[in-house]
Design a protein around this motif. Structure first.
Motif, PDB file in Angstrom:
ATOM      1  N   ASP A   6       6.580  -0.396  -6.397  1.00 26.30           N
ATOM      2  CA  ASP A   6       6.705   0.926  -5.794  1.00 26.30           C
ATOM      3  C   ASP A   6       5.812   1.003  -4.563  1.00 26.30           C
ATOM      4  O   ASP A   6       4.631   0.665  -4.611  1.00 26.30           O
ATOM      5  CB  ASP A   6       6.301   1.997  -6.807  1.00 26.30           C
ATOM      6  CG  ASP A   6       6.440   3.392  -6.240  1.00 26.30           C
ATOM      7  OD1 ASP A   6       7.558   3.753  -5.847  1.00 26.30           O
ATOM      8  OD2 ASP A   6       5.412   4.089  -6.175  1.00 26.30           O
ATOM      9  N   ASP A   7       6.384   1.391  -3.435  1.00 27.29           N
ATOM     10  CA  ASP A   7       5.651   1.391  -2.166  1.00 27.29           C
ATOM     11  C   ASP A   7       4.358   2.192  -2.217  1.00 27.29           C
ATOM     12  O   ASP A   7       3.337   1.761  -1.691  1.00 27.29           O
ATOM     13  CB  ASP A   7       6.533   1.921  -1.033  1.00 27.29           C
ATOM     14  CG  ASP A   7       7.567   0.916  -0.586  1.00 27.29           C
ATOM     15  OD1 ASP A   7       7.442  -0.280  -0.936  1.00 27.29           O
ATOM     16  OD2 ASP A   7       8.505   1.317   0.114  1.00 27.29           O
ATOM     17  N   LEU A  11       0.795   0.391  -1.731  1.00 25.12           N
ATOM     18  CA  LEU A  11      -0.001   0.760  -0.567  1.00 25.12           C
ATOM     19  C   LEU A  11      -1.383   1.254  -0.986  1.00 25.12           C
ATOM     20  O   LEU A  11      -2.396   0.871  -0.391  1.00 25.12           O
ATOM     21  CB  LEU A  11       0.721   1.831   0.249  1.00 25.12           C
ATOM     22  CG  LEU A  11       0.084   2.234   1.568  1.00 25.12           C
ATOM     23  CD1 LEU A  11      -0.085   1.039   2.493  1.00 25.12           C
ATOM     24  CD2 LEU A  11       0.919   3.305   2.242  1.00 25.12           C
ATOM     25  N   LEU A  12      -1.450   2.056  -2.010  1.00 25.01           N
ATOM     26  CA  LEU A  12      -2.725   2.558  -2.503  1.00 25.01           C
ATOM     27  C   LEU A  12      -3.620   1.414  -2.970  1.00 25.01           C
ATOM     28  O   LEU A  12      -4.806   1.367  -2.642  1.00 25.01           O
ATOM     29  CB  LEU A  12      -2.510   3.562  -3.637  1.00 25.01           C
ATOM     30  CG  LEU A  12      -3.762   4.181  -4.247  1.00 25.01           C
ATOM     31  CD1 LEU A  12      -4.568   4.921  -3.190  1.00 25.01           C
ATOM     32  CD2 LEU A  12      -3.391   5.105  -5.382  1.00 25.01           C
ATOM     33  N   ARG A  13      -3.066   0.470  -3.716  1.00 24.00           N
ATOM     34  CA  ARG A  13      -3.843  -0.691  -4.176  1.00 24.00           C
ATOM     35  C   ARG A  13      -4.353  -1.514  -3.002  1.00 24.00           C
ATOM     36  O   ARG A  13      -5.515  -1.948  -2.995  1.00 24.00           O
ATOM     37  CB  ARG A  13      -3.002  -1.571  -5.104  1.00 24.00           C
ATOM     38  CG  ARG A  13      -2.870  -1.042  -6.512  1.00 24.00           C
ATOM     39  CD  ARG A  13      -2.311  -2.085  -7.469  1.00 24.00           C
ATOM     40  NE  ARG A  13      -1.086  -2.702  -6.986  1.00 24.00           N
ATOM     41  CZ  ARG A  13       0.144  -2.217  -7.172  1.00 24.00           C
ATOM     42  NH1 ARG A  13       0.304  -1.100  -7.848  1.00 24.00           N
ATOM     43  NH2 ARG A  13       1.200  -2.863  -6.721  1.00 24.00           N
TER      44      ARG A  13
END
Length: 79
Positions: A6-7, A11-13
């Motif tokens: 999941d984008d 992205l958060l990681r």
């Protein structure tokens, strides 16, 4: 075709990992956040959000931070 993570989660990681690498390098250099953001010419709030992984950073901003920390920008981006 393989599925991508999941984008938003991915992205958060990634942002958190970059922030963690900045923090580790900063602490290794025995520097405060303030000394880094002032030397890099980055706003306090922007720097804090980048290090916390809460905001996207422009490559030019990461390059300035890397220069202050004495590393190449790719060292902040690599896993």
């Amino acid at each position: 075709m393989p599925t991508l993570p999941d984008d938003d989660d991915w992205l958060l990681r990634e942002r958190r990992a970059i922030g963690d690498r900045i923090r580790v390098k900063r602490l290794h250099e025995n520097r405060t956040q303030e000394s880094v953001f002032l030397a890099a010419g980055v706003a306090r709030s922007a720097y804090q959000e980048i290090e916390a992984g809460a905001a996207d950073a422009r490559i030019s901003t990461l390059m300035k931070i890397a220069r202050v920390l004495g590393v190449h920008v790719t060292d902040l981006l690599r896993n």
